[in-house]
Structure formats: structure tokens, C-alpha cells
Design a protein around this motif. Sequence first.
Motif, PDB file in Angstrom:
ATOM      1  N   ALA A  27       0.866  -1.179   0.000  1.00  0.00           N
ATOM      2  CA  ALA A  27       0.000   0.000   0.000  1.00  0.00           C
ATOM      3  C   ALA A  27       0.900   1.225   0.000  1.00  0.00           C
ATOM      4  O   ALA A  27       1.868   1.294   0.758  1.00  0.00           O
ATOM      5  N   CYS A  28       0.602   2.204  -0.865  1.00  0.00           N
ATOM      6  CA  CYS A  28       1.423   3.416  -0.975  1.00  0.00           C
ATOM      7  C   CYS A  28       1.399   4.182   0.356  1.00  0.00           C
ATOM      8  O   CYS A  28       0.353   4.395   0.945  1.00  0.00           O
ATOM      9  N   LYS A  29       2.606   4.587   0.813  1.00  0.00           N
ATOM     10  CA  LYS A  29       2.736   5.276   2.097  1.00  0.00           C
ATOM     11  C   LYS A  29       2.047   6.645   2.060  1.00  0.00           C
ATOM     12  O   LYS A  29       1.645   7.178   3.082  1.00  0.00           O
ATOM     13  N   ASN A  30       1.895   7.196   0.847  1.00  0.00           N
ATOM     14  CA  ASN A  30       1.267   8.518   0.739  1.00  0.00           C
ATOM     15  C   ASN A  30      -0.237   8.446   0.514  1.00  0.00           C
ATOM     16  O   ASN A  30      -1.012   8.974   1.289  1.00  0.00           O
ATOM     17  N   CYS A  31      -0.662   7.754  -0.554  1.00  0.00           N
ATOM     18  CA  CYS A  31      -2.091   7.796  -0.906  1.00  0.00           C
ATOM     19  C   CYS A  31      -2.856   6.539  -0.491  1.00  0.00           C
ATOM     20  O   CYS A  31      -4.079   6.508  -0.558  1.00  0.00           O
ATOM     21  N   GLY A  32      -2.142   5.511  -0.078  1.00  0.00           N
ATOM     22  CA  GLY A  32      -2.819   4.292   0.367  1.00  0.00           C
ATOM     23  C   GLY A  32      -3.245   3.368  -0.756  1.00  0.00           C
ATOM     24  O   GLY A  32      -3.770   2.281  -0.519  1.00  0.00           O
ATOM     25  N   TYR A  50       6.269   3.933  -2.330  1.00  0.00           N
ATOM     26  CA  TYR A  50       5.243   4.796  -2.932  1.00  0.00           C
ATOM     27  C   TYR A  50       4.808   4.237  -4.287  1.00  0.00           C
ATOM     28  O   TYR A  50       5.608   3.630  -4.999  1.00  0.00           O
ATOM     29  N   CYS A  51       3.555   4.551  -4.651  1.00  0.00           N
ATOM     30  CA  CYS A  51       3.033   4.033  -5.913  1.00  0.00           C
ATOM     31  C   CYS A  51       3.634   4.771  -7.100  1.00  0.00           C
ATOM     32  O   CYS A  51       3.662   4.269  -8.203  1.00  0.00           O
ATOM     33  N   SER A  52       4.114   6.006  -6.877  1.00  0.00           N
ATOM     34  CA  SER A  52       4.696   6.783  -7.979  1.00  0.00           C
ATOM     35  C   SER A  52       5.709   7.770  -7.413  1.00  0.00           C
ATOM     36  O   SER A  52       5.718   8.025  -6.199  1.00  0.00           O
TER      37      SER A  52
HETATM   38 ZN   LIG Z   1       0.465   6.831  -4.007  1.00  0.00          ZN
END
Ligand SMILES: [Zn+2]
Length: 286
Positions: free
Chosen positions: A250-255, A267-269
Motif C-alpha cells: 500500500a502506498c505510504k502517501n495515498c494508500g 510509494y506508488c509513484s
Molecule cells: Zn500513491
Amino acid sequence: MLPIGYGKNACWFRFSRYETFENEKDVKGIYIIPAQKSEKIVYNPFDYAEDLISDYLNFGKAIFDGIEESEKIGGALNLVTKYGLLGVITYNEVEKYLRGFKYHNRKIYCFYTDGEFIGKKTFQEYIDMIFPLPNRQLFFDLDDFISSHSSFERNYSERVNMIVNKAKELYSNFKSVTDFKNTNEIENMPDKEYIRKVLNANFYIKNVDLVIEHDEVNGATLNWSADNLFKMIDIIYALKLVDKKSGLAACKNCGNPFLKSRKDMEYCSNACGNSYRVKKCKRLKA
Ligand SMILES: [Zn+2]
């Protein structure tokens, strides 16, 4: 030894175009069906494993976050156009029934994947649910396998809710897994709560066969085997879940769920990575 590989010879199909219709009798709802005269495309879902799983999970997340009914239909149609219908009833099962081998006079308790009860159905009624349109019925001839099979694939339809529920089910498990991973202070947690977390994170791959396959290079190998997309998604998801190096996170920023290309990816990106660092920096300054 557990099977770790799967999918070398797996195949599924999709059509080039799909459309929706509303079924007003029996099992009501919006259905998805291949458009007439659309082209059939055979592919191996395993070759698209990353996209398939992140598309399903992100759709599941959108549903969890709350989207309109029309967006659910659009999202499901989008997934089906990319990967095909889930294929919950297979031609094989229907053929066995129509040849008189299976399920005669037996009532089946039908449930949607979210547990909603459809009713007690005979297998024939079960088939009618999948072929509700008068002009898109299954043509079945005992002596003509090719036409019967093709008619099954071209006229088979599924309720939008089937796809929506599959995406929800996967994302709901993913959320529990993430929640479990992020659990600190296990020592201070009441046993009951800990057990609940552990059980929610479990994922069951149902109705999947194991098969010994043979080839010249590897000899006999143990593999997963599935005859529809519904089961293939479960297998691929499960394999991505246990893959520490390039599995799910799961992305640490947006989940948002994403697939790691390195073990330590958070992170996803890049944009999400930057955004997280900026937020952290602001928090430190404040
Ligand atoms: Zn993200």
C-alpha cells in the motif's frame, strides 16, 4: 512441496466489445454481455498479472471510498473489456448438466459473492440467470461441440455486481493485510483483537485444483489449475501477496495498492514520494 508457479499454459478470453443491459425479471440488475459480432481474443491472464491485480484492487478501493452506481457500471465494464467476464459458471459444468450427468432435480442454494441470497434454484434456473435475454439464448447440440461452446461464450452474461463484489472482496482483504502489517505494539493488544486482525488477513483460494504437469525441460511439476478468471484472479492475487520482492504494497502517501519493482519501494509513484516528503517537511517546520 507447495506449488509456487502457475500460469505458463493458462488461458482465458475476452471480446473486443461488451455492452450492458438491464434484466427486469428474476435476478434483477445490470448485466454485461459481449456485443454481437465482436471479436474473441484469447490471452494468458498471468502475462498481465500486475495490471490485472492492481486494476481490480484500485476499483475495489474506489468502491470502498464511495462511488455512484453509474461509476460502478463503467468501472466493471472497463475491467471486463480488458480481461473478460469472470466466468463463474463454466461451459464444462453446463454441458455435464445438459448431457444429464449432473445436478438433475437438485436445488442449488445460490448466493452472490457478498453473501446476498439469490434463492434456491434448479441448475436450469441457474443457467437461465446467465442467459436472461430472449434473443441471446444458449444454443446446445450434443453432437456439435464447437457451435455449442462458441454460443456459450458469445451469449454468456454476468451481473455487474459480480465484478463489483469480486473487486470489493479483494480490496477488503488487501486492507486487512495492510492493517495487520502496520500493527505495532502487538504486546499491548487484547488477544481478541489480535486474533480478529489475523483472521481477517487470511485469504482463502477456493475450488482450485492442483495438477502435475509434464514437460521435457522440468519433468513433472506441481501447478495450480483453474478453469475461469474468477479463480485465476484469486491465485494471482495470492501469489502477489506472498511475493516479498515484487509483490503488493500500500502506498505510504495515498494508500493505493501497487506492485513493487524493488523490495524497499514505498510509494506508488514518484509524485506520491515527493508529495509525502513535502508534507513531512511541512510538518517538521510547523
Ligand atoms: Zn500513491
